[in-house]
Design an enzyme around this catalytic site. Sequence first.
Site, PDB file in Angstrom:
ATOM      1  CG  ASN A   1      30.614 -23.383  -4.283  1.00  0.00           C
ATOM      2  OD1 ASN A   1      30.737 -24.586  -3.633  1.00  0.00           O
ATOM      3  ND2 ASN A   1      31.607 -23.157  -5.154  1.00  0.00           N
TER       4      ASN A   1
ATOM      5  CD  GLU B   1      -3.556  -1.086  -1.762  1.00  0.00           C
ATOM      6  OE1 GLU B   1      -2.949  -0.404  -2.743  1.00  0.00           O
ATOM      7  OE2 GLU B   1      -4.091  -0.633  -1.088  1.00  0.00           O
TER       8      GLU B   1
ATOM      9  CG  HIS C   1      -1.930   1.117   1.149  1.00  0.00           C
ATOM     10  ND1 HIS C   1      -2.967   1.309   0.553  1.00  0.00           N
ATOM     11  CD2 HIS C   1      -1.746   2.402   2.069  1.00  0.00           C
ATOM     12  CE1 HIS C   1      -3.636   2.401   0.974  1.00  0.00           C
ATOM     13  NE2 HIS C   1      -2.668   3.098   1.812  1.00  0.00           N
TER      14      HIS C   1
END
Lengths: 140, 666
Positions: free
Chosen positions: B403, B68, B46
Amino acid sequence: MEQYLVFRLADEHYGLNVNNIENIEKLMPITRVPHTKQYVKGVINLRGEIVPVIDLREKIGVEKEEFGEETRILVVNWKGEFKVGLIIDEVLDVVYLSKEDFDQATRDRNEFKFSIAKYNGMLINIINLEDVLFEKAEEV
Amino acid sequence: MDMSQYLGMFIEEARDHIQSLNDNMLKLEENPEDLQIVNEIFRSAHTLKGMAGTMGFVNMQKLTHAMENVLAAARDGKLKVNPNIMDILFKTVDALESYLDVIIATGTEGQEANLHLVNALNAILGKPAEDVAVSSATKAGKKYEYDEFVVRAIERAWDQGFNVYRFDVELDQNCLLKSARAYLVFRAVEELGEIIHSKPSVQDIEDEKFDFEFSITVISKQPIEKIRDRILSISEIREVKALEIKSGEVSMAEEKEEIEEVQQETQVQETVKVVRQQKQESLQKTSKTVRVDIERLDVLMNLVSELIIIKSRIEGLAKKYNDRQYEESIEYLERITTSLHDAVMKVRMVPVERVFSRFPRMMRDLARELGKEFELVMSGEDTEVDRTIVDELGDPLIHLLRNAADHGIEDPDERVKNGKPRSGLIKLSAYHDGNNVVIEVEDDGKGIDLEKVKQKAIEKGLLKEDQIELTEQEIIDFLFMPSFSTKDKVTNLSGRGVGLDVVKTKIEQLGGMVEVKTQKGKGTKFVIRLPLTLAIIQALLVTVHDEIYAIPVASIREIVDVAKEDIKVVQKGKEIIMLRNQVIPIKHLHSIVGLEPVLDKKKFTVVIVRRGEKLTGIIVDKLLGQQDIVIKSLGKYLEGIRLISGATILGDGSVAMILDPNMLTV
């Protein structure tokens, strides 16, 4: 019309556009930096700022000579990214050069290309800063 | 109105909101029923919408608006969050992030409308896909922003059946007593309704701190025309623009108040109370902080550095005079500069959370991409490090985490087969250790297959087949060589051309080091050790011939004098000494920096430097002593000299090179 700083290296005249130049300094102590190219003489303390210094004679292949009373360091600024000091033999003059002053001919010296300007009967090798600052002659 | 001056603020705040969206959505994914989290997400979305609208970023606003709506439905219990919806929401956040990137780069939001996302979001609510370009663009202009009190007053007014109007009043240019005229307007309007807001404030209007315009927001039961006519009946009024504010058109100017509002709502529940208290604390904390442009801090830091340099210079001069008063003043100066230095350093410290916060989201995506199961556990997010270091940490950490996920953690089935829990564990932790900060990336995966690494090294010609006598550490070092990968199959992740060598280079540039500990079948742990700050360090000044070099004290273990006969030459002319039964290789600093070594001495001064577990002795001519030095970069022109990590200016104005201890031990 642009302004050029005219200086001496050995017995020749060279010119550099003043827009590139920040200051002209007298010779000051230079600290060697290991593992750099021969022409990189080291760094100076320019009022709190570390600035690398290169010997212009060595860089463009004019024979070496001891520094003297008139030796100066031209501090040039590359596009605001870094500063480099160029050691030259003597500052001679600041002149205005217009397009007409430039000769058609260019001159090669150790793979550096210089434009030639004529001013009051003297020949000025105009330096292109990019050539001098970045590897060119050594690349081969 | 020129909004560009607010752009920086917008970017900073939008970044925070996007981060919090990411964080909270990850939480929501785990607890899909938790309405509290939905609420948080809703608030961020919002606020972001309001901010984007104010800045005129229409596309961004439209997208957040659609988001929203979905969140509002979830909040009101009309919609249940499922993985599908989460995916769309995550994509939406990514899209918002790319808006932000474009805004940072160009200052505008770009052309991308992300209609597919808007449609997907609308589809969740069963709304037909439409060309949204029309609908919310007009709404953008209609947004009214007020602070919390006014918004609440407005909402209450609507509930009680009042109308809310806004009048933009423009006074005649010839009007002499502006504030008096405004006062008449206020009085006239108050006969018909209640003024709940004026811009500028009443105080400013009384002080005539306005041009010729002001606007007031009024709640009233009277028709709008009546009030408008009443205002116009006052002389020297040039124009009155009257607008009715309808529900849904108001938004709060700041997020801060919103949080408070919701906090009050939740006050009833005992369990939530704790959360609320914490929040209020953090709220108070934020209200007392200031955002400062990092460049200003850099300027401050530079000035402090200069001060420290000139301080050492004065100290040097003072020794000549040998005057008590002089000495005392200098001691005082010393104390002040040290405190000032500390203070400035502290200002520049930021928690590593800045970097860490983006990883949970990244790892979630990664798990999906790789089809693996693992959990990321982070600790020590509040560990503080200098800003310059934090900024550089992101890339190496991303690589190490990838990794761990890609090379470390096994497939779920394989894990079960090996008697491990199905889901892997990746730990990312940070903590302080003396003058260092340590960051660890640890996984409980299969560990590094040292035999395989060795094979690979032989394949690549880095190692001859007969050279089998290698320590574990030496084998691990191969991993840090450029483009060395043990993975046979190059995945999307590891195939990006970055190896551990990049991690190593980056960390070493920052004056730190990386260590690896691994155990086959148990897991791998990367330990990064970094200095807290880069700018000012303690260094030992040494000379070789007439050159002065600085060695960071942090990497010196001890200094010993060694007699010539105690230096032994072993295989291929390598020099070593024995120190407390430990073999330490020796190097002449002279040769390292390209000078002739002095050999005809009876005694040599050896500085023992360490890098992780490795020790190396460096022979120098003379020790000059220890001092605070300010690290200055050699600049772009000379970058890439690996031995030198920077330069410093000494008290007498001369320059000394700072040796990179990591390079000395290689």
